[in-house]
Scaffold this motif. Structure first.
Motif, short mmCIF file in Angstrom:
data_model
loop_
_atom_site.label_atom_id
_atom_site.label_comp_id
_atom_site.label_asym_id
_atom_site.label_seq_id
_atom_site.Cartn_x
_atom_site.Cartn_y
_atom_site.Cartn_z
N GLY A 116 3.95 -40.91 -38.28
CA GLY A 116 3.03 -40.48 -39.13
C GLY A 116 2.32 -39.24 -38.79
O GLY A 116 3.21 -38.35 -38.06
N HIS A 117 1.36 -39.17 -39.25
CA HIS A 117 0.82 -37.49 -38.97
C HIS A 117 0.24 -37.28 -37.38
O HIS A 117 0.33 -36.09 -37.11
CB HIS A 117 -0.77 -37.55 -39.81
CG HIS A 117 -0.72 -37.58 -41.10
ND1 HIS A 117 -0.40 -36.29 -41.87
CD2 HIS A 117 -0.82 -38.80 -41.91
CE1 HIS A 117 -0.14 -36.76 -42.87
NE2 HIS A 117 -0.75 -38.23 -43.20
N ALA A 118 0.11 -38.21 -36.55
CA ALA A 118 -0.01 -37.92 -35.17
C ALA A 118 1.17 -37.09 -34.88
O ALA A 118 0.96 -36.14 -33.88
CB ALA A 118 -0.43 -39.22 -34.41
N LEU A 119 2.42 -37.68 -34.96
CA LEU A 119 3.73 -36.91 -34.38
C LEU A 119 3.57 -35.36 -35.18
O LEU A 119 4.36 -34.39 -34.49
CB LEU A 119 5.03 -37.58 -34.57
CG LEU A 119 6.23 -37.12 -34.37
CD1 LEU A 119 6.16 -36.92 -32.66
CD2 LEU A 119 7.45 -37.87 -34.52
N VAL A 120 3.28 -35.47 -36.27
CA VAL A 120 3.25 -33.95 -37.19
C VAL A 120 2.33 -33.16 -36.41
O VAL A 120 2.81 -31.92 -36.00
CB VAL A 120 2.89 -34.14 -38.52
CG1 VAL A 120 2.75 -33.01 -39.14
CG2 VAL A 120 4.09 -34.94 -39.48
N GLU A 121 1.25 -33.63 -35.90
CA GLU A 121 0.41 -32.55 -35.43
C GLU A 121 0.73 -32.08 -33.77
O GLU A 121 0.61 -31.12 -33.65
CB GLU A 121 -1.10 -33.31 -35.55
CG GLU A 121 -1.61 -33.34 -36.88
CD GLU A 121 -1.78 -32.08 -37.61
OE1 GLU A 121 -1.88 -30.97 -37.06
OE2 GLU A 121 -1.22 -32.09 -38.76
N SER A 122 1.20 -33.39 -33.19
CA SER A 122 1.97 -33.14 -31.93
C SER A 122 2.99 -31.94 -31.90
O SER A 122 2.95 -31.11 -31.28
CB SER A 122 2.20 -34.21 -31.36
OG SER A 122 2.74 -34.14 -30.18
N LEU A 123 3.74 -32.14 -32.90
CA LEU A 123 4.97 -31.19 -32.94
C LEU A 123 4.36 -29.78 -33.35
O LEU A 123 4.98 -28.56 -32.81
CB LEU A 123 5.84 -31.42 -33.80
CG LEU A 123 7.36 -30.74 -33.90
CD1 LEU A 123 8.07 -30.47 -32.57
CD2 LEU A 123 8.27 -31.40 -34.87
N ARG A 124 3.48 -29.71 -34.31
CA ARG A 124 2.90 -28.34 -34.50
C ARG A 124 2.36 -27.65 -33.42
O ARG A 124 2.47 -26.46 -33.11
CB ARG A 124 1.99 -28.60 -35.65
CG ARG A 124 2.58 -28.81 -37.04
CD ARG A 124 1.43 -28.71 -38.09
NE ARG A 124 2.30 -28.61 -39.48
CZ ARG A 124 1.76 -29.44 -40.50
NH1 ARG A 124 0.49 -30.01 -40.37
NH2 ARG A 124 2.38 -29.36 -41.74
N ALA A 125 1.60 -28.50 -32.75
CA ALA A 125 0.88 -27.96 -31.24
C ALA A 125 1.65 -27.44 -30.32
O ALA A 125 1.63 -26.28 -29.61
CB ALA A 125 -0.01 -28.93 -31.11
N THR A 126 2.89 -28.25 -30.19
CA THR A 126 3.77 -27.83 -29.07
C THR A 126 4.59 -26.59 -29.53
O THR A 126 5.11 -25.73 -28.90
CB THR A 126 4.59 -28.84 -28.90
OG1 THR A 126 3.94 -30.07 -28.61
CG2 THR A 126 5.65 -28.60 -27.84
N ALA A 127 4.92 -26.41 -30.96
CA ALA A 127 5.61 -25.34 -31.40
C ALA A 127 4.80 -24.01 -31.22
O ALA A 127 5.61 -22.99 -30.96
CB ALA A 127 5.80 -25.34 -33.11
N GLU A 128 3.78 -24.14 -31.24
CA GLU A 128 2.88 -22.87 -30.88
C GLU A 128 3.19 -22.34 -29.46
O GLU A 128 2.84 -21.29 -29.11
CB GLU A 128 1.36 -23.01 -31.09
CG GLU A 128 0.86 -23.41 -32.57
CD GLU A 128 -0.52 -23.73 -32.84
OE1 GLU A 128 -1.25 -23.64 -31.79
OE2 GLU A 128 -0.79 -24.19 -33.85
N ARG A 129 3.48 -23.20 -28.54
CA ARG A 129 3.85 -22.87 -27.13
C ARG A 129 5.44 -22.73 -26.96
O ARG A 129 5.48 -22.07 -25.76
CB ARG A 129 3.41 -23.91 -26.37
CG ARG A 129 1.63 -24.03 -26.40
CD ARG A 129 1.04 -25.37 -25.41
NE ARG A 129 1.58 -26.76 -25.71
CZ ARG A 129 0.93 -27.34 -26.50
NH1 ARG A 129 -0.02 -27.11 -26.94
NH2 ARG A 129 1.53 -28.61 -26.51
N VAL A 130 6.22 -22.54 -28.02
CA VAL A 130 7.40 -22.24 -27.77
C VAL A 130 7.52 -20.59 -27.91
O VAL A 130 7.29 -20.16 -28.88
CB VAL A 130 8.46 -22.76 -28.65
CG1 VAL A 130 9.70 -22.24 -28.65
CG2 VAL A 130 8.34 -24.40 -28.60
N ARG A 131 7.84 -19.86 -26.63
CA ARG A 131 7.86 -18.51 -26.65
C ARG A 131 9.40 -18.22 -26.99
O ARG A 131 10.29 -18.01 -26.17
CB ARG A 131 7.46 -18.09 -25.13
CG ARG A 131 6.01 -18.30 -25.11
CD ARG A 131 5.65 -17.66 -23.65
NE ARG A 131 5.88 -18.86 -22.69
CZ ARG A 131 5.75 -18.65 -21.43
NH1 ARG A 131 5.55 -17.65 -20.79
NH2 ARG A 131 5.99 -19.84 -20.57
#
Length: 175
Positions: A116-131
């Motif tokens: 559900g949404h928890a994984l969506v939000e987690s992936l979005r947050a981690t994506a911001e840290r991908v340089r």
């Protein structure tokens, strides 16, 4: 995935053959116990660790599904597909297209509960840290789940998300 192969000293090695991976994780360290009391070893050692073991295999299957979907036009083309990690952060599948500054970020979940949404939000947050790439890179996301997704999740996500349940993965890889 995003580190320079020439400059990086970050590497992870693993056994690619699934049979050997299983053998060296479960059989070899428990050989004498398996010979004497196989049921006890299975119930106490192997069975509790199987979901974790199988989840790594599921990631490999999902990566192959990404390549197949790229070949069939279901996903945009990416020249490199692999795993990404930095410090404590990791993403199961990352696809890179340097020519178009496009990145695919995907998570694979081998769980008995719908994703559900928890994984969506987690992936979005981690994506911001991908340089990788410019700040205005194009990001695409994908989720792979053995048990499917919560009701309405797909409708709530934008066109930059692709969801793959177990039937979708099987269809991709067998059809």
């Amino acid at each position: 995935m995003t580190a320079s192969a020439k400059q990086s000293k970050r590497s992870r090695y693993g056994v690619a053959d699934e049979f050997l991976r299983f053998w060296f994780r479960f059989v070899e360290p428990n050989r004498s116990g398996i010979q004497e009391v196989p049921g006890v070893v299975y119930e106490g050692t192997i069975e509790p660790a199987l979901p974790d073991h199988v989840s790594r295999t599921f990631e490999h299957v999902c990566r192959e599904a990404v390549w197949t979907s790229i070949r069939r036009g279901g996903l945009d083309p990416y020249s490199e597909v692999g795993r990404w990690w930095y410090g404590e952060d990791e993403i199961d599948i990352v696809g890179l297209d340097p020519a178009d500054d496009r990145i695919l970020l995907a998570e694979c979940k081998w769980t008995d509960e719908p994703v559900g949404h928890a994984l969506v939000e987690s992936l979005r947050a981690t994506a911001e840290r991908v340089r990788w790439g410019p700040p205005d890179r194009t990001e695409r996301f994908a989720l792979f789940s053995k048990s499917g997704f919560t009701d309405g999740l797909e409708a709530e996500l934008g066109d930059d998300w692709s969801l793959f349940g177990s039937d979708d993965i099987a269809s991709l890889l067998t059809g």
